[in-house]
Enzyme design. Structure first.
Site, mmCIF file in Angstrom:
data_model
loop_
_atom_site.group_PDB
_atom_site.id
_atom_site.type_symbol
_atom_site.label_atom_id
_atom_site.label_comp_id
_atom_site.label_asym_id
_atom_site.label_seq_id
_atom_site.Cartn_x
_atom_site.Cartn_y
_atom_site.Cartn_z
ATOM 1 N N ASP A 1 49.932 -20.988 13.617
ATOM 2 C CA ASP A 1 50.096 -21.176 15.112
ATOM 3 C C ASP A 1 50.080 -19.607 15.508
ATOM 4 O O ASP A 1 49.247 -19.287 16.536
ATOM 5 C CB ASP A 1 51.454 -21.914 15.416
ATOM 6 C CG ASP A 1 51.182 -21.926 16.884
ATOM 7 O OD1 ASP A 1 50.092 -21.778 17.763
ATOM 8 O OD2 ASP A 1 52.138 -22.736 17.551
ATOM 9 N N TYR B 1 56.775 -28.726 13.002
ATOM 10 C CA TYR B 1 56.243 -29.461 14.057
ATOM 11 C C TYR B 1 56.586 -30.812 14.027
ATOM 12 O O TYR B 1 56.039 -31.874 14.670
ATOM 13 C CB TYR B 1 54.854 -29.310 14.132
ATOM 14 C CG TYR B 1 54.372 -28.129 14.795
ATOM 15 C CD1 TYR B 1 54.668 -26.711 13.814
ATOM 16 C CD2 TYR B 1 54.080 -27.725 16.025
ATOM 17 C CE1 TYR B 1 54.333 -25.437 14.366
ATOM 18 C CE2 TYR B 1 53.663 -26.479 16.494
ATOM 19 C CZ TYR B 1 53.877 -25.327 15.534
ATOM 20 O OH TYR B 1 53.668 -24.158 16.107
ATOM 21 N N ASP C 1 54.733 -12.162 6.438
ATOM 22 C CA ASP C 1 55.159 -10.903 7.258
ATOM 23 C C ASP C 1 54.235 -9.897 6.848
ATOM 24 O O ASP C 1 53.321 -9.233 7.774
ATOM 25 C CB ASP C 1 56.458 -10.358 7.367
ATOM 26 C CG ASP C 1 57.096 -10.506 5.935
ATOM 27 O OD1 ASP C 1 56.520 -10.935 4.853
ATOM 28 O OD2 ASP C 1 58.224 -10.574 5.937
ATOM 29 N N LYS D 1 56.132 -17.973 3.117
ATOM 30 C CA LYS D 1 57.382 -17.423 3.101
ATOM 31 C C LYS D 1 57.903 -17.621 1.767
ATOM 32 O O LYS D 1 59.277 -18.051 2.215
ATOM 33 C CB LYS D 1 58.106 -17.068 4.347
ATOM 34 C CG LYS D 1 59.167 -16.059 4.499
ATOM 35 C CD LYS D 1 58.988 -14.814 4.750
ATOM 36 C CE LYS D 1 60.118 -13.986 4.662
ATOM 37 N NZ LYS D 1 59.708 -12.319 4.833
#
Ligand code: NAD
Length: 477
Positions: A229, A125, A205, A172
């Site tokens: 988000d 972002y 995930d 991740k």
């Protein structure tokens, strides 16, 4: 009286704000309201960020902002008001409690009670994007130590304050070892300072899959911005309805409170929107400003309304709804129940001091930074990596070409003919003898590249910090 800035927003915004303000007034909130205009009309007047100077002044002076959803006009050139607000005001923590209200609101997860704490300013972002070649665009993912420390500490302090048992970190870092790796590392550094709170780590995930399937396993979840988000919307949705959740955006100076949903233009003006998300946000706001008595009263009345089966269309169900009501009537029903206590839904716990203070970031001693080489990114329309390597090896000096990758996959030396290549080549030059490289050598390399008609689009220096490699070796390393 606390002065608070509010904006009615667009679409369903004015209806849900009206219901919310009536409830707060009836509950005795000690607030002096100051209205500002933000959103669609401000965008369409030519203000690309959807907010003008007077509105900024009001928010900065009052420090607390209750915002209804806004509509971002279609087409390019308009910046997200929310992203602008979060970054400009330093609202680093996005807090989103997602709880089910079973059996009154239908959900597959009647036991769920999860709080998502999302880092709100960094990550992808940062908005730093570039087109580098005909075929390749990039977006920079920036993760900082101060940003990680602040949000991770906030998550643990939140857990402590609200008597939560566990904080889970989602990243991740098996792929992004340096960026997500830093977030995970900071989490592991801070967690032991809170021995009473369990801490665990998940790859985002599988963590998200488990959260969507078995949310009861989770309590507080802390995540970098983009994962936060996505995961926070999934979590809110599976709790029953996206119309039910409120959220707070907290900074060290200012705070903004809103529903998590958008302005829902198709149902605007029809008196069918659920005002609960904004009501929940306003309860978080009352709690933030130290009016726990009013927060408690409004929340109890809201729970009673839900228990009594007085439901807007989005939560209406055959088994537990008794009255299908509109936005205004839902607000009236909450007002009628002010002072009542819920029978079966558990009331929230509101303590007296709820402002979480995070210590100022203290920069540690500077690490020894050693230049080891440079990654040179080249726009080249050829196909044979050996041909490119032959051209680039002519630039060898004290730093020498050691590797070429395309989209992160090594194509030289010993590339595979099967690897698909674009026109964007990352060409790594490194010192061979273990000595530090010098910036002059790198400047010399650039000059030679220009002289040899090599189209360099970007360079990235390779550093060690206190002897530890600060760059990836190749894809996922
Ligand atoms: P949305 O949240 O407005 O709507 C998604 C779906 O949920 C729609 O079916 C809508 O009818 C329903 N819904 C949303 N809120 C509801 C409520 N309170 N009661 C009942 N049903 C509700 O998302 P969208 O359609 O993707 O976006 C519409 C506009 O909102 C866009 O302009 C978007 O940019 C904006 N938006 C603003 C914010 C914000 O201001 N914080 C957040 C998200 C989207």
């Amino acid at each position: 009286m606390q002065k608070i800035t509010y904006a009615k927003g667009d679409g369903i915004g004015p209806e849900i704000m009206d219901a919310t303000l009536r409830i707060l007034k009836a509950a005795g909130a000690r607030v002096a309201w100051e209205e500002i205009q933000v959103g669609e009309s401000v965008y369409l007047e030519g203000n690309t960020s959807g907010i003008g100077k007077e509105a900024w002044d009001s928010i900065r002076q009052n420090k607390v902002f209750l915002k209804a959803p806004i509509t971002t006009p279609q087409g390019g050139g308009y910046k997200s008001l929310n992203v602008t607000m979060r970054k400009t005001l330093g609202l680093f923590a996005n807090v989103r409690p997602c709880k089910s209200y079973a059996p009154f609101v239908k959900t597959k997860h009647p036991e769920m009670d999860v709080v998502i704490i999302r880092e709100n300013e960094e990550d992808l972002y940062a908005g730093i994007e570039h087109q580098q070649t005909d075929e390749v665009v990039q977006c920079l993912k920036l993760i900082t130590r101060p940003g990680c420390e602040r949000i991770v500490r906030y998550a643990f302090e939140y857990a402590k304050l609200y008597n939560r048992k566990k904080v889970s970190c989602f990243t991740k870092d098996n792929i992004m070892k340096h960026t997500d790796g830093l977030f995970h590392k900071v989490f592991n550094e801070i967690a032991p300072e809170y021995p009473e709170i369990e801490a665990d780590n998940w790859i985002v995930d599988i963590g998200t899959a488990r959260l969507a399937d078995t949310p009861e396993m989770f309590d507080v979840v802390v995540l970098p911005n983009l994962y936060g988000d996505v995961v926070s919307d999934v979590t809110a949705q599976i709790s029953g309805s996206i119309g039910l959740a409120g959220t707070s955006n907290i900074g060290s100076e200012c705070a903004m409170f809103e529903a998590i949903h958008g302005s829902a233009p198709p149902i605007a003006g029809k008196n069918i929107a659920n005002p609960s998300g904004l009501i929940k946000a306003s309860i978080m706001m009352l709690n933030h400003i130290g009016q726990q008595d009013v927060a408690q009263k409004v929340n109890d009345a809201w729970l009673c309304t839900i228990e009594d089966g007085i439901h807007t269309e989005d939560m209406y169900n055959q088994n537990h709804s008794t009255h299908l009501v509109g936005t205004k009537e839902f607000g009236d029903a909450v007002i009628e129940r002010l002072g009542n206590k819920p029978d079966s839904l558990k009331p929230e716990f509101y303590d007296s001091s709820v402002q979480i203070t995070i210590p100022q970031y203290k920069r540690g001693a500077a690490k020894v930074k050693t230049l080891k080489g440079v990654d040179v990114f080249v726009d080249w329309k050829g196909e044979d990596a050996d041909e490119l390597a032959a051209k680039l090896q002519r630039l060898n000096g004290d730093v020498k070409l050691s590797m070429i990758t395309n989209r992160g996959v090594k194509v030289w030396p010993e590339g595979f003919s099967e690897t698909f290549c674009t026109d964007h080549w990352r060409c790594r030059y490194e010192v061979e003898n273990g000595h530090p490289a010098s910036k002059n050598e790198i400047a010399e390399l650039m000059k030679n590249a220009i002289a040899n008609d090599i189209d360099i689009i970007k360079t990235e220096n390779l550093y060690e910090f206190d002897g530890e490699r600060g760059y990836s070796l190749g894809q996922g390393q």
